[in-house]
Design an enzyme around this catalytic site. Structure first.
Site, mmCIF file in Angstrom:
data_model
loop_
_atom_site.group_PDB
_atom_site.id
_atom_site.type_symbol
_atom_site.label_atom_id
_atom_site.label_comp_id
_atom_site.label_asym_id
_atom_site.label_seq_id
_atom_site.Cartn_x
_atom_site.Cartn_y
_atom_site.Cartn_z
ATOM 1 N N HIS A 173 -17.641 1.381 -4.395
ATOM 2 C CA HIS A 173 -16.263 0.837 -4.083
ATOM 3 C C HIS A 173 -15.103 1.271 -5.316
ATOM 4 C CE1 HIS A 173 -17.466 -1.526 -0.404
ATOM 5 N NE2 HIS A 173 -18.274 -1.254 -0.906
ATOM 6 N N GLU A 203 -9.194 1.266 4.859
ATOM 7 C CA GLU A 203 -8.923 2.465 4.338
ATOM 8 C C GLU A 203 -7.455 3.444 4.724
ATOM 9 O OE1 GLU A 203 -12.273 3.290 6.962
ATOM 10 O OE2 GLU A 203 -11.667 2.007 6.249
#
Length: 283
Positions: A173, A203
């Site tokens: 991450h 995203e």
């Protein structure tokens, strides 16, 4: 403080009138004393009384006007404090000297400036994505409302990073966060000054291109897509990163919700069509 509280019954809602009443009574003390003295002695001097009465009335008028003028800065300070409490900006702040009222005005000025700066920081923090530093959804909608307030020929673009889950799963991450920040910078660097960009969520990014046709918007986003696809410095170990994009026209803020649905559907079509492309429904 005790005298202030003890005199509240005179004019409970007007501090200025209380001061004026006290001054009015104080100015008439000599006239009252003269009347009482002449009444006790029985020697009335009407010319003296008339002269003293006229002088007292003139002095009272001048004194009350002067006191009213001297109290006006306190009224201004009160108005400014009320504006500060309401979250409004103070356009003009009067400057005082180094006396009691001047220190009050200067204190209000400092409070106004600090409060305005604090409010701006809070608003900016509330409308900025903490990871990427660009607008979040709330900031995007607030800015879009201003841009689309009148009739406008704008285009909404929704951008989604291709295979972002694989990036998180394979590289972690932290690498995904680096990619999000890098792409946010690329988006803002390649847009016009009039365009606004935001992290829409996860995203996904949103871009509003005002005064733009669909063809023009598609050209802008295609250039951005190609630039990102060729960029190997986005933090994913020299791998190319691509995104898919959906476009939809929007002419007013009330139509933004429907435009978002259309852009999202176009984005979904771009994903299903092989990714790394800009798509417009119906084209």
């Amino acid at each position: 403080m005790r005298f202030y509280q003890a005199t509240t019954f005179l004019f409970p809602r007007s501090y200025e009138r209380r001061i004026l009443l006290v001054c009015f009574g104080a100015v008439h003390v000599p006239l009252i004393a003269c009347v009482v003295f002449q009444a006790v002695t029985g020697h009335w001097q009407l010319d003296t009384l008339v002269t003293l009465l006229v002088a007292t009335l003139v002095g009272t008028g001048l004194g009350l006007a002067a006191i009213h003028a001297l109290l006006s800065p306190i009224g201004q300070a009160t108005t400014m404090l009320q504006a500060i409490q309401a979250g409004e900006r103070i356009a003009v702040i009067p400057q005082g000297t180094d006396d009691l009222v001047g220190r009050l005005l200067n204190g209000v000025a400092i409070a106004a400036n600090e409060t305005a700066a604090r409010i701006e920081q809070l608003v900016d923090a509330a409308e900025r994505d903490p990871l990427t530093g660009i607008r979040n959804r709330r900031g995007f909608l607030d800015s879009a409302e201003q841009i689309l307030r009148g009739r406008s020929n704008a285009v909404l673009a929704l951008i989604d990073i291709d295979h972002f889950k694989h990036v998180n799963d394979e590289f972690g991450h932290d690498t995904g966060d680096v990619l999000l920040k890098a792409l946010a910078r690329r988006i803002e660097d390649h847009l016009r000054r009039s365009d606004i960009a935001a992290r829409w969520g996860g995203e996904e990014f949103a871009v509003l291109l005002p005064d733009t046709t669909l063809d023009e918007a598609r050209l802008v986003m295609e250039r951005l897509r190609a630039t990102v696809a060729l960029d190997t410095n986005l933090g994913v170990q020299d791998r190319a990163v691509t995104f898919s994009c959906g476009l939809a026209p929007v002419r007013s803020f009330t139509q933004l919700g429907e435009a978002t649905k259309q852009a999202d559907a176009a984005l979904y079509a771009a994903k299903n069509g092989g990714r790394n492309q800009v798509h417009v429904l119906g084209l």
